[in-house]
Every structure is written in C-alpha cells, then in structure tokens.
Design an enzyme around this catalytic site. Structure first.
Site, PDB file in Angstrom:
ATOM      1  N   GLU A 191       0.957  -1.224  -0.111  1.00  0.00           N
ATOM      2  CA  GLU A 191       0.150  -0.034  -0.184  1.00  0.00           C
ATOM      3  C   GLU A 191       0.871   1.183  -0.075  1.00  0.00           C
ATOM      4  O   GLU A 191       1.862   1.328   0.513  1.00  0.00           O
ATOM      5  CB  GLU A 191      -0.667   0.134   1.292  1.00  0.00           C
ATOM      6  CG  GLU A 191      -1.697   1.076   1.422  1.00  0.00           C
ATOM      7  CD  GLU A 191      -2.878   0.883   2.503  1.00  0.00           C
ATOM      8  OE1 GLU A 191      -3.286  -0.103   2.658  1.00  0.00           O
ATOM      9  OE2 GLU A 191      -3.214   2.135   3.256  1.00  0.00           O
ATOM     10  N   GLU A 216      -2.829  10.780   2.494  1.00  0.00           N
ATOM     11  CA  GLU A 216      -3.876  10.952   3.375  1.00  0.00           C
ATOM     12  C   GLU A 216      -4.190  12.254   4.085  1.00  0.00           C
ATOM     13  O   GLU A 216      -3.009  12.648   4.386  1.00  0.00           O
ATOM     14  CB  GLU A 216      -4.038   9.804   4.587  1.00  0.00           C
ATOM     15  CG  GLU A 216      -4.280   8.427   4.014  1.00  0.00           C
ATOM     16  CD  GLU A 216      -4.419   7.447   5.033  1.00  0.00           C
ATOM     17  OE1 GLU A 216      -5.305   6.725   5.206  1.00  0.00           O
ATOM     18  OE2 GLU A 216      -3.174   7.178   5.884  1.00  0.00           O
ATOM     19  N   TRP A 258     -13.460   9.278   3.774  1.00  0.00           N
ATOM     20  CA  TRP A 258     -14.235   8.187   5.038  1.00  0.00           C
ATOM     21  C   TRP A 258     -14.148   8.739   6.475  1.00  0.00           C
ATOM     22  O   TRP A 258     -13.412   9.465   6.731  1.00  0.00           O
ATOM     23  CB  TRP A 258     -13.607   6.942   4.612  1.00  0.00           C
ATOM     24  CG  TRP A 258     -12.280   6.849   4.866  1.00  0.00           C
ATOM     25  CD1 TRP A 258     -11.266   7.183   4.043  1.00  0.00           C
ATOM     26  CD2 TRP A 258     -11.309   6.384   5.894  1.00  0.00           C
ATOM     27  NE1 TRP A 258      -9.985   6.995   4.384  1.00  0.00           N
ATOM     28  CE2 TRP A 258     -10.023   6.446   5.461  1.00  0.00           C
ATOM     29  CE3 TRP A 258     -11.602   5.880   7.514  1.00  0.00           C
ATOM     30  CZ2 TRP A 258      -8.957   6.296   6.686  1.00  0.00           C
ATOM     31  CZ3 TRP A 258     -10.620   5.706   8.150  1.00  0.00           C
ATOM     32  CH2 TRP A 258      -9.212   5.887   7.974  1.00  0.00           C
ATOM     33  N   THR A 296      -7.036   5.760  16.742  1.00  0.00           N
ATOM     34  CA  THR A 296      -7.519   6.180  15.516  1.00  0.00           C
ATOM     35  C   THR A 296      -8.241   7.531  15.806  1.00  0.00           C
ATOM     36  O   THR A 296      -7.865   8.497  14.827  1.00  0.00           O
ATOM     37  CB  THR A 296      -8.614   5.055  15.041  1.00  0.00           C
ATOM     38  OG1 THR A 296      -7.926   3.671  14.856  1.00  0.00           O
ATOM     39  CG2 THR A 296      -8.884   5.475  13.738  1.00  0.00           C
TER      40      THR A 296
END
Ligand SMILES: *[C@@H]1O[C@H](CO)[C@@H](O)[C@H](O)[C@H]1NC(C)=O
Ligand SMILES: *[C@@H]1O[C@H](CO)[C@@H](O)[C@H](O)[C@H]1NC(C)=O
Ligand SMILES: *[C@@H]1O[C@H](CO)[C@@H](O)[C@H](O)[C@H]1NC(C)=O
Ligand SMILES: *[C@@H]1O[C@H](CO)[C@@H](O)[C@H](O)[C@H]1NC(C)=O
Ligand SMILES: *[C@@H]1O[C@H](CO)[C@@H](O)[C@H](O)[C@H]1NC(C)=O
Ligand SMILES: *[C@@H]1O[C@H](CO)[C@@H](O)[C@H](O)[C@H]1NC(C)=O
Length: 286
Positions: free
Chosen positions: A136, A140, A226, A237
C-alpha cells in the site's frame, strides 16, 4: 488488518488506521474488532485471478460521469456527484462513506491526483495504491488540518509498527487544487507535491526492511473520503483522525479534479508466479 466495523472496512483503504489500532488499542479491541483484510483474494495464500493491467498512461477528468466508465472505475461504496470541474466525494450523514476503485492495476508507475481535501475532525480523504497482497502507498488528508498531507507505505499488509508515516506541509489543501504525485518504481518510491519531491524511500532502506516492507506488487488506485473518527474506533485512531466526526457539521466533501495514471508495464494482465509477493515473481502477460 483491523477494522472496527464492516462499514469502515468497506470504505477505508488506510493502513494508518490499522496501525493506530494495532499500536494503541490492540488489546482493547481483541474482543470486538473484526479482523478484516481488504483483499478479495490474497495471492500469498492461494491462487488468484490475474489482475487486469492498465498497461498505458491515461488522464481522467473527474468532472463528468461519462469519463468515469464503470468498467474502468468502480464506485464500491457511496456515490459521487459532479461539478463542472470535479467529482465530489461526500459524507452527509452517519455511516456514509465513499470509495472509488480502479478495476485496473499498475505494476509500478505514476499516479498524479488533483485534490481538495474534505475538512472536519474525524474525516479522512485518501488516494491510495493497494495490491492484492496488501502492499500500500498512501496520501491521506486528515480533515482537522488543512495545511498538511500525510504519506505512508506498507508491504504485504504488515502493520506491526507505525513508523513509516510522513507529514508534509501543503497550503490550503481544502480550497486549492494541488498536484499530489506518487512515483513508484522497483527501487524507489517518491511523493511529490506541486512539482517538489517531499519524500523518497528506497527499496533497500531500513524503513522498508530492505525490501520486505516495500510495496512491489500490481496495485489498484483507490480514492476515498471516509469517517475515521467514530466512537467504534480505537482511541488512537480517533486521535489521529482529529477527533470524533461531528455530523452536525456535515456534509464533508472531498473533490477530485483529475487523475493521471501511468503504468510502467505495457502488459494485458499481471499474475503472481509464487507466494513470495516479490516483484521478480510477477508475470506480465503481454
Ligand atoms: C464494485 O462495486 C460494487 C458496489 O457498488 C461492489 O459490490 C463490487 O464488489 C465492486 N467490484 C469490485 C471489483 O470491487
Ligand atoms: C469537463 O472539463 C473539460 C476540460 O476542462 C471541459 O471541456 C468539459 O466541458 C467539462 N465537462 C463538464 C460536464 O463540465
Ligand atoms: C450505523 O452503523 C452501525 C453499525 O452497523 C449501526 O449500529 C447504526 O445503527 C448505524 N446508524 C445509523 C444512523 O444508521
Ligand atoms: C513487519 O514489519 C516489522 C517492522 O518493520 C518487522 O520487524 C517484521 O519483521 C515484519 N514482518 C514480516 C513478516 O516481514
Ligand atoms: C505534477 O507533478 C508531477 C511530479 O512533479 C509532474 O511530473 C507533473 O508534470 C505535474 N503535473 C502538472 C500538470 O504540472
Ligand atoms: C515548492 O518549491 C518552491 C521552490 O522552493 C516553493 O516556492 C514552493 O512553495 C514549494 N511548494 C510546496 C507545495 O511546498
């Protein structure tokens, strides 16, 4: 890979999130998290269908549904709307998220995206390259900081440590178009903003574990807005995402003006020759 709900699993392609969960709250989550991978078939575990190759270079203007042919781009979660210069990825209420994925793969190459990030604590805009065995490469944008973009990379879904992320200054990322370009070759990976190289990682770097954690298998392009800051997420998170999403401030919109994608191979499809996930094992079907 650790996601807290199916909804997020379907919407996010971010290993950053997985890492925070792994680093910050793995124990706490052990009972409640759904361990999920984001691949339909992991070629390190079994034989998988070959990956269709882009095999060329193409630019998609994202201002009309006609340019986003569903045989090429798949809206996996949510919906997009169009303005005369961009596609809008919007979260307007609880449990909404958006994910557009390419059906094609590139085996090393360039992805140039023109993006205005979504604002709002807990909201994450992303442009990601991801392979079937969970290599990946990330851009972001965390909605609480409109002057920064984050870079990250992962090899073979290895999220045991959170030490590969980078943060990069970019002015007014929510209101100005900027050119975010990923240059991905077998020996090096670079992140460029508006023509300036802001980060480079070599295959042989310690950070890439001498290649073991270096992204090197055919990858799709995934674009997503998201909600990361949800009560069901881990504390780590939520902190990374800039707090819980405040839905009274919705809608949250990420805009994408265009994407240029160049595949460094010219094949028709790519397949894994063995279970190593090494780039040398990838077979290019002409
Ligand atoms: C395409 O998106 C649909 C949902 O709109 C999803 O069910 C399907 O699995 C996706 N296909 C691929 C190849 O990701
Ligand atoms: C999309 O952008 C192109 C190029 O800038 C322009 O020619 C075209 O009219 C736009 N399409 C729409 C639907 O606004
Ligand atoms: C959001 O999703 C969660 C988990 O699936 C569900 O429990 C909740 O009722 C949903 N909320 C709304 C407003 O749909
Ligand atoms: C995963 O990454 C960590 C940190 O770089 C490393 O110590 C570990 O050996 C890696 N695991 C595998 C299976 O490569
Ligand atoms: C975007 O940045 C990349 C990397 O610097 C560059 O190659 C490309 O030409 C830029 N695109 C435009 C339209 O300037
Ligand atoms: C790119 O570099 C130039 C020259 O150093 C600088 O003026 C510009 O602000 C930089 N752009 C970004 C986005 O950092």
């Amino acid at each position: 890979m650790f996601y807290t709900t199916r909804n997020i699993a379907a919407s996010s392609s971010s290993s950053t999130m997985k890492n925070f969960i792994a680093a910050a709250a793995l124990a706490a989550l052990a009972g409640s998290a759904t361990a999920q991978t984001f691949t339909k078939c992991n070629p390190l575990e079994k034989d998988c269908p070959a990956d269709p190759a882009l095999g060329t270079e193409h630019t998609w203007g994202f201002n009309s549904s006609s340019t986003l042919d569903s045989t090429i781009w798949n809206m996996s979660t949510g919906a997009i709307t169009y303005t005369n210069d961009a596609a809008q990825f919007t979260i307007s209420k609880v449990n909404e998220s958006t994910l557009l994925e390419s059906n094609f793969y590139i085996f090393f190459g360039v992805v140039e995206s023109w993006v205005k990030m979504a604002t709002g604590g807990g909201i994450v805009s992303s442009v990601v390259l991801e392979s079937d065995d969970l290599d990946e490469i990330d851009w972001e944008w965390v909605g609480s900081n409109t002057n920064e973009v984050q870079s990250n990379f992962f090899g073979k879904g290895n999220t045991t440590t959170y030490d590969r992320g980078g943060t990069h200054h970019v002015p007014n990322a929510d209101t100005e178009w900027h050119n975010y370009t990923t240059y991905w070759a077998s020996d090096r990976l670079e992140w460029w903003i508006d023509g300036n190289m802001t980060r480079r990682v070599y295959y042989t770097d310690k950070l890439a574990l001498g290649g073991k954690n270096y992204p090197q298998t055919p990858s799709k392009v995934k674009i997503s807005n998201w909600p990361a800051g949800l009560e069901s997420a881990s504390q780590g998170t939520i902190e990374w995402a800039g707090g819980l999403v405040d839905y009274s401030k919705a809608p949250f919109t990420m805009s994408v003006q265009r994407i240029r994608v160049q595949d460094f191979h010219t094949g028709k499809e790519y397949s894994y020759g063995d279970r190593t996930g090494d780039f040398s094992s990838i077979k290019v079907v002409e």
